[in-house]
Design an enzyme around this catalytic site. Sequence first.
Site, PDB file in Angstrom:
ATOM      1  N   ASN A  40      -0.613   2.667   1.608  1.00  8.52           N
ATOM      2  CA  ASN A  40       0.609   2.865   2.406  1.00  8.52           C
ATOM      3  C   ASN A  40       1.543   1.657   2.363  1.00  8.52           C
ATOM      4  OD1 ASN A  40      -1.855   4.075   4.427  1.00  8.52           O
ATOM      5  ND2 ASN A  40      -0.253   5.488   3.782  1.00  8.52           N
ATOM      6  N   HIS A  68      -2.723   8.918  -0.662  1.00  9.35           N
ATOM      7  CA  HIS A  68      -1.318   8.602  -0.989  1.00  9.35           C
ATOM      8  C   HIS A  68      -1.183   7.902  -2.345  1.00  9.35           C
ATOM      9  CE1 HIS A  68       0.481   9.913   2.767  1.00  9.35           C
ATOM     10  NE2 HIS A  68      -0.487   9.322   3.428  1.00  9.35           N
ATOM     11  N   HIS A 153     -12.394   6.935   1.795  1.00  9.46           N
ATOM     12  CA  HIS A 153     -11.107   7.233   2.414  1.00  9.46           C
ATOM     13  C   HIS A 153     -11.115   8.664   2.933  1.00  9.46           C
ATOM     14  CE1 HIS A 153      -6.866   6.043   2.832  1.00  9.46           C
ATOM     15  NE2 HIS A 153      -6.603   7.324   2.673  1.00  9.46           N
ATOM     16  N   HIS A 180      -6.398   4.740  10.043  1.00  5.82           N
ATOM     17  CA  HIS A 180      -5.567   3.613  10.478  1.00  5.82           C
ATOM     18  C   HIS A 180      -5.996   3.037  11.823  1.00  5.82           C
ATOM     19  CE1 HIS A 180      -1.882   4.589   7.674  1.00  5.82           C
ATOM     20  NE2 HIS A 180      -3.057   4.680   7.054  1.00  5.82           N
TER      21      HIS A 180
HETATM   22 FE   LIG Z   1      -3.532   5.296   5.030  1.00  3.54          FE
HETATM   23 FE   LIG Z   2      -4.907   8.066   3.613  1.00  6.04          FE
END
Ligand SMILES: [Fe+2]
Ligand SMILES: [Fe+2]
Length: 271
Positions: A40, A68, A153, A180
């Site tokens: 990110n 991502h 993840h 997060h």
């Molecule tokens: Fe993330």
């Molecule tokens: Fe992620």
Amino acid sequence: MKLLFLGDVMGRSGRDAISERLPGLIAEYGFDFVVINGENASHGRGLTEPHYKDLRAAGADAVTLGDHAWDQRDTLGYIAREPTLIRPVNMNTGTPGRGANLIEGRNGHRVLVINALGRVFMDPIDDPFRAVEAAIAACPLGEQADAVIVDFHTEATSEIQGMGFFLDGRASLVVGTHTHIPTADARILKGGTALMADAGMCGDFDSIIGMDADEPLNRFLTGIPRERFTPADGEATLCGVAIETDPRTGIAIRVSPVRIGGTLSQALPFA
Ligand SMILES: [Fe+2]
Ligand SMILES: [Fe+2]
């Protein structure tokens, strides 16, 4: 050997905190190897080449990704020539880049870094457990690898704990990323693998998981998008986990959460 793992770097706030604080942390605590999740780092979505280079210049020996990974189109162009940028190992055959790699740290230690995507509350993807197991079998802890770090993840803490128990004794650290939010469960399993369900992000916690709170809150309240999500730009908390390994076996002998700067309660490495 001392290793530091830092969770998802969120936008400019996270990048600035890494550049400002990481070199000092490495010097102060004598970290031999640093892994950062960079999925990110570029405006909250993906990782451009300049931002990848910034993370490396600040002291990251390896940078991992996640769902991502391809949000910035240029990542597909540069990942193949960057052996220290690791994308999820359980992506389709033929995906550019590496899902695991043995990387030499600043003091000559060889660390196997693996990134994998989970399947609980996530998009369909190949079995992460067998994919990670195969990567470790090709480069076992205590043989080719002085340490093995698995960045798993995914959304569900249960799935990460599953990976920890699955790899107990075969990895130095299994740590979750993606939510997060740092968890308080860092510990060493019976076989010597350090486990933490989520490292948390390196970003501004005056936010909803790194984004300015207004628009996510609007969507919870109305279900109607009003504007784009914008990364929060206040002071970041660097979140992650530090471990020390047995130099002979590579298993963990100490583990501690790390939270430095910003608005969260503070936790210094090995405090
Ligand atoms: Fe993330
Ligand atoms: Fe992620």
